[in-house]
Design an enzyme around this catalytic site. Structure first.
Site, PDB file in Angstrom:
ATOM      1  N   ALA A 201       4.461  19.407   5.028  1.00  0.00           N
ATOM      2  CA  ALA A 201       5.965  19.682   4.919  1.00  0.00           C
ATOM      3  C   ALA A 201       6.705  18.209   4.808  1.00  0.00           C
ATOM      4  O   ALA A 201       7.699  18.100   4.349  1.00  0.00           O
ATOM      5  CB  ALA A 201       6.294  20.163   6.462  1.00  0.00           C
ATOM      6  N   CYS A 328      -4.797  -3.210  -0.775  1.00  0.00           N
ATOM      7  CA  CYS A 328      -5.414  -4.687  -0.803  1.00  0.00           C
ATOM      8  C   CYS A 328      -4.271  -5.732  -0.424  1.00  0.00           C
ATOM      9  O   CYS A 328      -4.461  -6.430   0.168  1.00  0.00           O
ATOM     10  CB  CYS A 328      -6.057  -4.845  -2.247  1.00  0.00           C
ATOM     11  SG  CYS A 328      -4.872  -5.062  -3.410  1.00  0.00           S
TER      12      CYS A 328
END
Ligand code: PLP
Length: 396
Positions: A201, A328
């Protein structure tokens, strides 16, 4: 934060006023436990089952196939765990760009020699259907194929209908994680094509912590990880979050398939205008999969020159929320597997920025974001020049 400057809808969306109202109303009217036996609980149970029918109807499936869950992560985990538990000797085939909530349970549940990946085409981010087709004609068929509908980082749309058809022809169960698709694109057809389907949702204006899983009709024994009571026809124990479910439906109701289809070309045009302006005004910018079929709200690009965290910090100070989309660069040390699959090198991954608009994002908002990016670029460049001057050297 102003919605005009919020460009991180693929992470989560604001709860829509209709969803909030439906949630509040359900808290007042349907707070009883749907499994209890008195009249008011019966009303909650009826509302729950109506909600199940509506979800099923929108997906083109039977209501018995719908399990309400705590979101897409739970649903994805449940599918992988269930298939691995049923046929551990069989392997699993997932695309290289799946969300971690598919990738990590797949790694955990299947031996490394039983987990295979479907590569994606670098220019489009879409899976290699020829690879899948050849693999499904091989000897040792997998116990499951899992391909998402739309990628959360690049927005690339996957040919899930074709993948599902190949799986059906080969008699292999197919799972589709449609968390980023539902609410942005029409949902009809998923039920017929996909045995398993995941949705949640909070990607389309509903509350967080609620979603659904579609399972194949034949899977009477399917169960999610928590075991206990007989809720959800024995597929998932635990009292259902009826306010959350009704909030989810109210948000989805605001996005009927016909409206989604009708609005798409205008939305795509707004995104394209943004991309054109971005590339023109910030030379060195590279859009990922520029010509590919992508979600109308998502742009992922390699920014010129500076690390993405510097862009993000300055944009945030200017009131704009965007994302790195790459773990990263968020300091976690893991390069994005999606960017790696798209052929980016490590240095480029550190310059990746994801922009994801929403239904309320207007062409003027996209344009304001370009202006902000140009201002941030000038700021970053001047910082670099200052530092260069201080150090007595150039940019190197
Ligand atoms: N699958 C995809 C493609 C997603 O983008 C996300 C959320 O980012 C999830 C699954 C996980 O969803 P949830 O937050 O509902 O667990």
């Amino acid at each position: 934060m102003s919605l005009a400057t919020y460009f991180d809808h693929n992470a989560t969306t604001p709860v829509s006023p209709a969803a909030r109202e439906a949630w509040m109303e359900a808290c007042e009217r349907f707070w009883q436990n749907p499994s209890s036996l008195y009249r008011e609980a019966g009303a909650a149970k009826r509302r729950l089952e109506e909600a199940r029918e509506i979800v099923a109807d929108r997906l083109g499936a039977e209501p018995e196939r719908v399990i309400f869950t705590s979101g897409a992560t739970e649903a994805n985990n449940a599918v992988l765990r269930s298939v691995a538990g049923r046929s551990p000797e069989m392997g699993c085939l997932i695309s290289t760009v799946e969300h971690p909530s598919v990738r990590e349970p797949a790694r955990r549940e299947f031996r490394s020699d039983r987990l295979e990946e479907i590569p994606v085409h670098r220019e489009s981010g879409a899976i290699d259907l020829d690879f899948l087709s050849v693999r499904l004609r091989g000897d040792r068929l997998p116990g499951l194929v899992s391909v998402m509908a739309a990628n959360n980082e690049t927005g690339a749309l996957q040919p899930w209908r074709e993948a599902a058809r190949l799986c059906r022809d080969a008699g292999v169960p197919f799972h589709c994680d449609a968390a980023q698709w539902i609410g942005k694109r029409p949902a009809s057809g998923f039920g017929e094509s996909c045995g398993y389907l995941t949705g949640c949702a909070h990607k389309f204006g509903g509350p967080k912590g609620v979603g659904f899983l579609l399972i194949p009709e034949s899977e009477q024994e399917f169960f999610c990880s928590q075991i206990g009571g007989p809720q959800e026809s024995g597929h998932r124990a635990g009292t259902e979050d009826l306010p959350g479910i009704l909030g989810m439906l109210a948000a989805w109701d605001e996005k009927p398939d016909a409206d989604l289809a009708a609005a798409e070309s205008e939305r795509l045009a707004a995104r394209r205008t943004f991309e054109t302006a971005l590339v023109e005004r910030l030379p060195g910018t590279r859009i990922i999969a520029p010509e590919a079929d992508r979600l109308w709200n998502t742009v992922m690009y390699v920014a010129p020159d500076h690390p993405n965290l510097k862009w993000l910090t300055r944009l945030s100070a200017a009131g704009f929320a965007v994302s790195t989309g790459s773990a990263c660069s968020a300091g976690r040390g893991n390069p994005s597997h999606v960017m790696a699959a798209m052929g980016l090198d490590f240095e480029e991954m550190g310059r990746v920025i994801r922009v994801s608009g929403g239904w309320e994002t207007s062409p003027a908002d996209w344009s304001a974001l370009v202006d902000a990016l140009v201002a941030v670029s000038a700021d970053l460049d001047s910082g670099k020049r200052d530092l260069g001057g201080m150090l007595g050297g150039g940019d190197g």
